[in-house]
Write a protein that holds these residues in place. Structure first.
Motif, PDB file in Angstrom:
ATOM      1  N   PRO A  16       0.814  -1.229   0.000  1.00 22.23           N
ATOM      2  CA  PRO A  16       0.000   0.000   0.000  1.00 22.23           C
ATOM      3  C   PRO A  16       0.843   1.272   0.000  1.00 22.23           C
ATOM      4  O   PRO A  16       0.510   2.242  -0.675  1.00 22.23           O
ATOM      5  CB  PRO A  16      -0.824  -0.125   1.294  1.00 22.23           C
ATOM      6  CG  PRO A  16      -0.889  -1.588   1.555  1.00 22.23           C
ATOM      7  CD  PRO A  16       0.451  -2.120   1.127  1.00 22.23           C
ATOM      8  N   THR A  19       2.493   1.711  -3.492  1.00 18.91           N
ATOM      9  CA  THR A  19       1.482   2.125  -4.470  1.00 18.91           C
ATOM     10  C   THR A  19       1.153   3.600  -4.322  1.00 18.91           C
ATOM     11  O   THR A  19       1.057   4.348  -5.312  1.00 18.91           O
ATOM     12  CB  THR A  19       0.207   1.280  -4.312  1.00 18.91           C
ATOM     13  OG1 THR A  19       0.525  -0.095  -4.530  1.00 18.91           O
ATOM     14  CG2 THR A  19      -0.856   1.711  -5.310  1.00 18.91           C
ATOM     15  N   VAL A  87      -6.753  -3.428  -5.568  1.00 15.76           N
ATOM     16  CA  VAL A  87      -6.570  -3.469  -4.113  1.00 15.76           C
ATOM     17  C   VAL A  87      -6.868  -4.860  -3.559  1.00 15.76           C
ATOM     18  O   VAL A  87      -6.190  -5.335  -2.646  1.00 15.76           O
ATOM     19  CB  VAL A  87      -7.473  -2.417  -3.431  1.00 15.76           C
ATOM     20  CG1 VAL A  87      -7.355  -2.491  -1.915  1.00 15.76           C
ATOM     21  CG2 VAL A  87      -7.114  -1.014  -3.920  1.00 15.76           C
ATOM     22  N   GLN A  90      -3.925  -6.881  -4.335  1.00 14.67           N
ATOM     23  CA  GLN A  90      -2.704  -6.110  -4.099  1.00 14.67           C
ATOM     24  C   GLN A  90      -1.749  -6.205  -5.299  1.00 14.67           C
ATOM     25  O   GLN A  90      -0.657  -6.778  -5.237  1.00 14.67           O
ATOM     26  CB  GLN A  90      -2.006  -6.582  -2.819  1.00 14.67           C
ATOM     27  CG  GLN A  90      -2.783  -6.244  -1.553  1.00 14.67           C
ATOM     28  CD  GLN A  90      -1.932  -6.347  -0.315  1.00 14.67           C
ATOM     29  OE1 GLN A  90      -1.189  -7.311  -0.134  1.00 14.67           O
ATOM     30  NE2 GLN A  90      -2.036  -5.357   0.558  1.00 14.67           N
TER      31      GLN A  90
END
Length: 235
Positions: A16, A19, A87, A90
């Protein structure tokens, strides 16, 4: 003639964070040649849940003298970037391509960002503690079409064939070689730029990074990372 280049590396941050840093990577001290970065469109696919983002980057630079003497000088170029953020699984997929001078040198770069695999107890404990790894696979395809254009515009005969062969073998080869060399040289700067953003996200948070970027804070931080000798990368 099409050439490919593939490279794999990892960031010592969870997916996360990496990204988010990808979309916040401009500006940073290692990409001072990037003049602007604008979002053209973004939408959420209601069926897959994936986020699709299209952005346009304006970069400044020029060809080396060995190639520029055959071509008009290139001082800036537009780069189209398309990204898909999954998401649920991932996975971040990105593609960038140049829009200017595509008939001379077309460069298409694809990247895939995924969480690093966890195979040992120590890696599992590290991930549980909020520290992880993100693997990045990069594939670049670049092609010079100058030789093909020359063949289409030259007349038949010995002189035309000589010019076509010379253009294809010399100028086209030089352009592709320059493209590969600049791409490989730029990888280091790009990774360092991402690390700068990742470090600031960890220390300041999302709002702090946005505020710092808008105020030109990268210049104030430059000495702490590499000193006054930070050089622009051409990627």
């Amino acid at each position: 003639m099409v050439k490919f280049y593939e490279n794999s590396f990892s960031y010592d941050y969870q997916w996360p964070a990496v990204t988010l840093a990808y979309f916040l990577r401009y500006p940073n001290p290692y990409s001072k040649h990037v003049v602007s970065s604008d979002t053209l469109s973004s939408h959420l696919d209601t069926q897959t849940g994936n986020l699709h983002v299209t952005r346009l980057h304006l970069k400044r630079g020029k060809l080396p003298a060995s190639v520029a003497r055959f071509l008009p000088k290139i001082k800036e170029s537009y780069i189209l970037e398309k990204s898909i953020v999954d998401v649920k699984h991932q996975r971040l997929e990105t593609e960038t391509r140049n829009l200017d001078w595509e008939g001379v040198l077309s460069v298409v770069e694809s990247q895939v960002y995924t969480p690093g695999s966890v195979s040992t107890v120590s890696e599992l404990e590290t991930a549980a503690a909020g520290v992880g790894r993100t693997d990045v696979t990069t594939v670049v395809r670049f092609e010079s079409r100058l030789g093909g254009a020359a063949r289409n515009t030259q007349s038949d005969g010995m002189a035309g064939r000589w010019f076509s062969n010379w253009t294809t073998g010399s100028v086209q080869g030089s352009i592709e070689l320059v493209g590969m060399r600049r791409m490989m040289e730029g990888f280091g700067g790009r990774r360092e730029g991402m690390k700068v953003v990742l470090e600031q996200l960890r220390e300041r948070g999302f709002v702090g990074v946005i505020k710092e970027q808008r105020q030109g804070g990268w210049e104030r931080w430059k000495k702490a990372w590499r000193g006054e000798g930070v050089e622009r990368t051409d990627d």
